[in-house]
Design a protein around this motif. Sequence first.
Motif, PDB file in Angstrom:
ATOM      1  N   LEU A  98       0.823  -1.213   0.000  1.00 55.90           N
ATOM      2  CA  LEU A  98       0.000   0.000   0.000  1.00 55.90           C
ATOM      3  C   LEU A  98       0.858   1.264   0.000  1.00 55.90           C
ATOM      4  O   LEU A  98       0.536   2.237  -0.683  1.00 55.90           O
ATOM      5  CB  LEU A  98      -0.949  -0.005   1.205  1.00 55.90           C
ATOM      6  N   ILE A  99       1.943   1.245   0.765  1.00 60.96           N
ATOM      7  CA  ILE A  99       2.812   2.424   0.822  1.00 60.96           C
ATOM      8  C   ILE A  99       3.514   2.634  -0.519  1.00 60.96           C
ATOM      9  O   ILE A  99       3.658   3.762  -0.986  1.00 60.96           O
ATOM     10  CB  ILE A  99       3.834   2.294   1.975  1.00 60.96           C
ATOM     11  N   SER A 100       3.919   1.550  -1.173  1.00 61.94           N
ATOM     12  CA  SER A 100       4.618   1.683  -2.459  1.00 61.94           C
ATOM     13  C   SER A 100       3.683   2.139  -3.581  1.00 61.94           C
ATOM     14  O   SER A 100       4.152   2.563  -4.646  1.00 61.94           O
ATOM     15  CB  SER A 100       5.284   0.366  -2.854  1.00 61.94           C
ATOM     16  N   LEU A 156       0.005   6.138  -2.246  1.00 62.02           N
ATOM     17  CA  LEU A 156      -1.259   6.691  -1.750  1.00 62.02           C
ATOM     18  C   LEU A 156      -0.972   7.559  -0.536  1.00 62.02           C
ATOM     19  O   LEU A 156       0.017   7.338   0.176  1.00 62.02           O
ATOM     20  CB  LEU A 156      -2.218   5.566  -1.359  1.00 62.02           C
ATOM     21  N   PRO A 157      -1.812   8.518  -0.248  1.00 63.98           N
ATOM     22  CA  PRO A 157      -1.639   9.311   0.978  1.00 63.98           C
ATOM     23  C   PRO A 157      -1.747   8.403   2.214  1.00 63.98           C
ATOM     24  O   PRO A 157      -2.414   7.367   2.195  1.00 63.98           O
ATOM     25  CB  PRO A 157      -2.803  10.303   0.933  1.00 63.98           C
ATOM     26  N   GLU A 158      -1.083   8.831   3.278  1.00 58.73           N
ATOM     27  CA  GLU A 158      -1.029   8.015   4.493  1.00 58.73           C
ATOM     28  C   GLU A 158      -2.427   7.735   5.054  1.00 58.73           C
ATOM     29  O   GLU A 158      -2.698   6.631   5.542  1.00 58.73           O
ATOM     30  CB  GLU A 158      -0.174   8.708   5.554  1.00 58.73           C
ATOM     31  N   SER A 159      -3.318   8.701   4.981  1.00 60.48           N
ATOM     32  CA  SER A 159      -4.671   8.492   5.495  1.00 60.48           C
ATOM     33  C   SER A 159      -5.405   7.405   4.704  1.00 60.48           C
ATOM     34  O   SER A 159      -6.128   6.598   5.266  1.00 60.48           O
ATOM     35  CB  SER A 159      -5.466   9.801   5.459  1.00 60.48           C
ATOM     36  N   VAL A 160      -5.189   7.368   3.393  1.00 56.53           N
ATOM     37  CA  VAL A 160      -5.816   6.340   2.556  1.00 56.53           C
ATOM     38  C   VAL A 160      -5.213   4.979   2.863  1.00 56.53           C
ATOM     39  O   VAL A 160      -5.925   3.959   2.916  1.00 56.53           O
ATOM     40  CB  VAL A 160      -5.678   6.692   1.055  1.00 56.53           C
ATOM     41  N   VAL A 161      -3.912   4.941   3.082  1.00 56.30           N
ATOM     42  CA  VAL A 161      -3.243   3.681   3.435  1.00 56.30           C
ATOM     43  C   VAL A 161      -3.813   3.135   4.740  1.00 56.30           C
ATOM     44  O   VAL A 161      -4.103   1.940   4.854  1.00 56.30           O
ATOM     45  CB  VAL A 161      -1.705   3.880   3.533  1.00 56.30           C
ATOM     46  N   ASN A 162      -3.997   4.004   5.734  1.00 58.16           N
ATOM     47  CA  ASN A 162      -4.548   3.565   7.017  1.00 58.16           C
ATOM     48  C   ASN A 162      -5.973   3.039   6.867  1.00 58.16           C
ATOM     49  O   ASN A 162      -6.339   2.010   7.447  1.00 58.16           O
ATOM     50  CB  ASN A 162      -4.513   4.698   8.041  1.00 58.16           C
TER      51      ASN A 162
END
Length: 160
Positions: free
Chosen positions: A77-79, A82-88
Amino acid sequence: MGEGNYITLALNLLIILPVATGVIVGFAKGASRSFLSLILIGVAVIASFLSCGALLEVVKDIEINGQTIRDAITTALISSELPESVVNVALNAIFSVAKTLIFILTFILGGCLLRLIIYPILKAIFIHGKKKTMVSRLVGVGLGLVCGVLTSFNIVAPIT
């Protein structure tokens, strides 16, 4: 027939089949054996509810190619930049779906194990070869209906 119609049909079958089966089996079993089934379904529900969180943590920590499932999903997901909020949110959604699947599987497997192991023992202890009366069969239908509704609810509710 559109894709949404197939999903609706599948969900309707997941609701109707256990209820109809519960009613038919309840009539055949009678009140006493249907009551034992109801108790075992209740135990399966409680056991599934209590164990699904711990089982999810075990699944998250399974290593594949030197990386845990949790880390592999997070890295993917991080790679994706995506923005951190979307990843969470995505991580929470993925693990919520996994927890739902684990709950359903433990409910079904626990119910089967209880039915195969505990039910015959309880039946031998508490149920004696009395002929079933119509009242017993009708009470069995009611208890079977409750068993079917519980089963349907515990399979469909986590999905919806």
